[in-house]
Design a protein around this motif. Structure first.
Motif, mmCIF file in Angstrom:
data_model
loop_
_atom_site.group_PDB
_atom_site.id
_atom_site.type_symbol
_atom_site.label_atom_id
_atom_site.label_comp_id
_atom_site.label_asym_id
_atom_site.label_seq_id
_atom_site.Cartn_x
_atom_site.Cartn_y
_atom_site.Cartn_z
ATOM 1 N N UNK A 182 0.830 -1.211 0.000
ATOM 2 C CA UNK A 182 0.000 0.000 0.000
ATOM 3 C C UNK A 182 0.859 1.254 0.000
ATOM 4 N N UNK A 183 1.928 1.252 0.768
ATOM 5 C CA UNK A 183 2.783 2.447 0.823
ATOM 6 C C UNK A 183 3.506 2.654 -0.515
ATOM 7 N N UNK A 184 3.883 1.578 -1.193
ATOM 8 C CA UNK A 184 4.495 1.703 -2.515
ATOM 9 C C UNK A 184 3.509 2.301 -3.513
ATOM 10 N N UNK A 185 2.267 1.845 -3.480
ATOM 11 C CA UNK A 185 1.238 2.339 -4.410
ATOM 12 C C UNK A 185 1.045 3.848 -4.259
ATOM 13 N N UNK A 186 1.085 4.335 -3.043
ATOM 14 C CA UNK A 186 0.913 5.769 -2.771
ATOM 15 C C UNK A 186 2.160 6.542 -3.187
ATOM 16 N N UNK A 187 3.333 6.028 -2.807
ATOM 17 C CA UNK A 187 4.592 6.700 -3.159
ATOM 18 C C UNK A 187 4.790 6.732 -4.670
ATOM 19 N N UNK A 188 4.458 5.644 -5.345
ATOM 20 C CA UNK A 188 4.612 5.586 -6.799
ATOM 21 C C UNK A 188 3.664 6.556 -7.499
ATOM 22 N N UNK A 189 2.482 6.768 -6.934
ATOM 23 C CA UNK A 189 1.545 7.746 -7.513
ATOM 24 C C UNK A 189 2.166 9.136 -7.502
ATOM 25 N N UNK A 190 2.782 9.493 -6.404
ATOM 26 C CA UNK A 190 3.417 10.815 -6.292
ATOM 27 C C UNK A 190 4.578 10.940 -7.286
ATOM 28 N N UNK A 191 5.379 9.904 -7.374
ATOM 29 C CA UNK A 191 6.520 9.937 -8.285
ATOM 30 C C UNK A 191 6.052 9.949 -9.743
ATOM 31 N N UNK A 192 5.002 9.175 -10.029
ATOM 32 C CA UNK A 192 4.444 9.164 -11.384
ATOM 33 C C UNK A 192 3.951 10.559 -11.757
ATOM 34 N N UNK A 193 3.172 11.182 -10.882
ATOM 35 C CA UNK A 193 2.616 12.517 -11.170
ATOM 36 C C UNK A 193 3.741 13.514 -11.467
ATOM 37 N N UNK A 194 4.760 13.483 -10.642
ATOM 38 C CA UNK A 194 5.888 14.403 -10.811
ATOM 39 C C UNK A 194 6.617 14.135 -12.138
ATOM 40 N N UNK A 195 6.886 12.874 -12.426
ATOM 41 C CA UNK A 195 7.561 12.505 -13.668
ATOM 42 C C UNK A 195 6.719 12.809 -14.894
ATOM 43 N N UNK A 196 5.431 12.540 -14.799
ATOM 44 C CA UNK A 196 4.507 12.803 -15.898
ATOM 45 C C UNK A 196 4.467 14.300 -16.213
ATOM 46 N N UNK A 197 4.304 15.115 -15.196
ATOM 47 C CA UNK A 197 4.223 16.571 -15.399
ATOM 48 C C UNK A 197 5.525 17.129 -15.966
ATOM 49 N N UNK A 198 6.650 16.629 -15.474
ATOM 50 C CA UNK A 198 7.946 17.100 -15.978
ATOM 51 C C UNK A 198 8.124 16.728 -17.457
ATOM 52 N N UNK A 199 7.780 15.503 -17.801
ATOM 53 C CA UNK A 199 7.914 15.060 -19.190
ATOM 54 C C UNK A 199 6.936 15.813 -20.087
ATOM 55 N N UNK A 200 5.740 15.989 -19.627
ATOM 56 C CA UNK A 200 4.727 16.714 -20.411
ATOM 57 C C UNK A 200 5.186 18.146 -20.695
ATOM 58 N N UNK A 201 5.700 18.822 -19.672
ATOM 59 C CA UNK A 201 6.195 20.190 -19.843
ATOM 60 C C UNK A 201 7.342 20.234 -20.842
ATOM 61 N N UNK A 202 8.240 19.261 -20.763
ATOM 62 C CA UNK A 202 9.377 19.189 -21.681
ATOM 63 C C UNK A 202 8.896 18.992 -23.116
ATOM 64 N N UNK A 203 7.924 18.121 -23.307
ATOM 65 C CA UNK A 203 7.396 17.840 -24.649
ATOM 66 C C UNK A 203 6.644 19.047 -25.217
ATOM 67 N N UNK A 204 5.889 19.724 -24.385
ATOM 68 C CA UNK A 204 5.150 20.908 -24.819
ATOM 69 C C UNK A 204 6.131 21.998 -25.240
ATOM 70 N N UNK A 205 7.187 22.153 -24.458
ATOM 71 C CA UNK A 205 8.220 23.147 -24.753
ATOM 72 C C UNK A 205 8.884 22.870 -26.103
ATOM 73 N N UNK A 206 9.016 21.582 -26.438
ATOM 74 C CA UNK A 206 9.662 21.190 -27.678
ATOM 75 C C UNK A 206 8.797 21.340 -28.923
ATOM 76 N N UNK A 207 7.522 21.631 -28.736
ATOM 77 C CA UNK A 207 6.611 21.749 -29.904
ATOM 78 C C UNK A 207 6.779 23.042 -30.649
#
Length: 152
Positions: free
Chosen positions: A127-152
């Motif tokens: 359960x603690x991994x599922x919660x921690x991974x959600x936070x890390x996923x959100x952070x990684x997703x937003x960072x990658x999305x911002x990078x991709x948008x910047x590259x357009x």
């Protein structure tokens, strides 16, 4: 209860389904280009974060090895289709056929993930991994999305 990795991923899945539906109904022109760009960015950001923050932990468990490899192969197939779709015109029968192929691949991948992969991951991860991974996923997703948008 705090958000789990599965809830975070499902949110992106809803966005992906919506974008591919709209793209399939679109007509050639600026709206189609914008929809394709939005889908391309969503898929790439989601895949990168999902692979890092769900597939990698699953690869560390023998039960998750084969399903994770299958999911990675699905991502690769979809990436190849997206690459084929990156044409100047975003029109024509071949382009439309490739969008339909991407839609089929995407829907099948999301169904498999939500119906079986998430259940297996739910047994492997704490359960603690599922919660921690959600936070890390959100952070990684937003960072990658911002990078991709910047590259357009």
């Amino acid at each position: 209860m705090p958000e789990t990795i599965f809830e975070a991923l499902r949110e992106s899945h809803v966005t992906q389904r919506s974008l591919i539906r709209k793209l399939m109904r679109s007509q050639p022109g600026p709206d189609r280009v914008a929809l394709f760009t939005a889908l391309r960015i969503e898929l790439a950001a989601h895949e990168a974060a999902e692979e890092r923050f769900l597939y990698v932990p699953m690869l560390m468990d023998d039960r998750g090895l084969h399903p994770s490899r299958d999911a990675l192969a699905d991502h690769h197939k979809m990436d190849e289709l997206v690459e084929k779709l990156q044409t100047p015109s975003h029109a024509g029968r071949r382009w439309t056929a490739t969008v339909h192929q991407l839609s089929e691949e995407l829907h099948e991948h999301l169904r498999e993930e939500e119906k079986s992969f998430f259940q297996l991951a739910g047994k492997i991860l704490t359960d603690s991994q599922k919660i921690a991974l959600a936070k890390r996923y959100r952070k990684g997703y937003e960072a990658m999305r911002a990078k991709l948008i910047e590259g357009c």
